[in-house]
Write an enzyme that holds these catalytic residues in place. Structure first.
Site, PDB file in Angstrom:
ATOM      1  N   CYS A 191     -11.507 -41.081 -17.883  1.00  0.00           N
ATOM      2  CA  CYS A 191     -10.718 -39.854 -17.744  1.00  0.00           C
ATOM      3  C   CYS A 191      -9.324 -39.982 -18.345  1.00  0.00           C
ATOM      4  O   CYS A 191      -8.854 -39.085 -19.052  1.00  0.00           O
ATOM      5  CB  CYS A 191     -10.620 -39.448 -16.268  1.00  0.00           C
ATOM      6  SG  CYS A 191     -10.185 -40.806 -15.161  1.00  0.00           S
ATOM      7  N   HIS A 197      -4.380 -36.191 -13.537  1.00  0.00           N
ATOM      8  CA  HIS A 197      -3.750 -37.437 -13.985  1.00  0.00           C
ATOM      9  C   HIS A 197      -2.569 -37.116 -14.896  1.00  0.00           C
ATOM     10  O   HIS A 197      -2.645 -36.219 -15.741  1.00  0.00           O
ATOM     11  CB  HIS A 197      -4.741 -38.286 -14.785  1.00  0.00           C
ATOM     12  CG  HIS A 197      -5.827 -38.909 -13.972  1.00  0.00           C
ATOM     13  ND1 HIS A 197      -5.872 -38.876 -12.594  1.00  0.00           N
ATOM     14  CD2 HIS A 197      -6.938 -39.618 -14.365  1.00  0.00           C
ATOM     15  CE1 HIS A 197      -6.954 -39.522 -12.176  1.00  0.00           C
ATOM     16  NE2 HIS A 197      -7.611 -39.970 -13.235  1.00  0.00           N
TER      17      HIS A 197
END
Length: 339
Positions: free
Chosen positions: A132, A245
């Protein structure tokens, strides 16, 4: 009449698997039949798809008969066992785990960056979805590399607990409730308390002192960008954020780029949204990225300590673009060009 496809989702009841099913519906992928797969623990559960409750089936060696595309998000051990079985059954596998990412015969793909590599699936019948934190970074790096060739990347990540899974999300919520109630928080998922804390530790530590997550970013970036000469160093940290994130990225390029040039090329880059108005305090935050598929970039500025340096702040929803959406985008290219 447009062709439709039989799609299996392995790990359909997990955080990413659930989002994969949602993305298939949101993006109107031409699904003829959906087969949600999970472990025996999920027997009796259903997933909602196109207004229907679809029963979850137990994953086994016969699960992929008649399947065109199999999306996997059930962990590396499951992928290693069942990915080749699915491919042998005639399905094209898009795997979200770390199982196949660095296999030289398996393409590692971010559709905005290296879509042509999808055609290499024919070697093994498997395509790997990157980590990711790597995905959101390379989406931004690609146009810069094409324009000025990136020599070095220094990245520090601030990663949400959802990257660890649903139990980590629940642990953060429970710890916050406990602390605000004057109780002692319980840590099971992480080695230390995550609430109101930062852990500079994601995945296991390796002999070189880096974590596995950090080395994933190093190796995957080079493979996706198709350039082993790019030097990459990473520090990855877990922060008490549920979704999204964040990354502080420092680049050294061969050619000098101005801030205006970088802003312009990123404004025109696929899958990227520039949010960079410091005068009005507009910059990317996890709260803004959660629930959307674009990768947000801001805090674009020259690194005044070197001749050809740029600093960036990159944020994306790690469950969507960082996992589920990227996998479905790969499936879309497969459906359009290869199936």
């Amino acid at each position: 009449m447009a062709r439709t496809f039989n799609v299996a989702v392995a790990g359909a009841t997990g955080a990413v698997g659930t989002q994969m099913v949602a993305c298939l519906e949101e993006r109107r992928f031409p699904v003829k039949m959906l087969r949600p797969l999970a472990s025996e623990r999920s027997l009796g559960r259903t997933v909602k798809f196109q207004g229907q409750e679809v029963p979850v089936e137990v994953l086994n060696e016969d699960s992929f008969r008649g399947i065109d595309v199999a999306l996997f998000s059930a962990g590396a051990s499951v992928s290693l066992k069942y990915g080749p079985i699915a491919a042998q059954s005639g399905a094209i596998v898009v795997d979200n785990s770390s199982a196949f990412r660095m296999d030289p015969d398996i393409p590692l793909v971010v559709p905005e960056v290296n879509p042509d590599d999808i055609g290499l699936y024919t070697k093994r019948g498997i395509i790997a979805n990157p980590n990711c934190s790597t995905i959101q970074m390379v989406v931004v790096l690609k146009p810069i590399h094409d324009a000025a060739r990136i020599k070095r990347v220094v990245v520090s990540t601030y990663q949400a607990v959802s990257g660890t899974g649903q139990k980590a999300v629940e642990e953060l919520a429970a710890q916050v409730r406990a602390l605000l109630s004057g109780q002692d928080p319980v840590s099971k998922v992480y080695p230390h308390r995550i609430a109101f804390n930062v852990l500079p530790h994601i995945d296991v530590f390796l002999d070189n002192g880096y974590t596995k997550e950090e080395m994933k970013m190093v190796n995957e970036t080079r493979k996706i960008m198709g350039d082993d000469s790019i030097r990459v160093t990473a520090t990855t940290a877990r922060v008490p954020v549920f979704y999204g994130h964040s990354e502080a990225v420092n680049l050294e390029t061969e050619k000098k780029l101005s801030v205006d040039q970088v802003r312009e090329m990123l404004a025109n880059a696929p899958g990227v949204k520039v949010v960079d108005e410091p005068g009005s305090r507009q910059y990317p935050m996890p709260l803004d990225a959660a629930g959307q598929d674009l990768t947000l970039v801001g805090r674009i500025r020259e690194d005044e300590s070197i001749a050809h340096g740029i600093n960036l702040w990159i944020v994306a929803d790690n469950i969507r673009k960082g996992a589920a959406t990227n996998a479905v985008q790969i499936a879309e290219v497969l459906a359009e060009k290869y199936l």
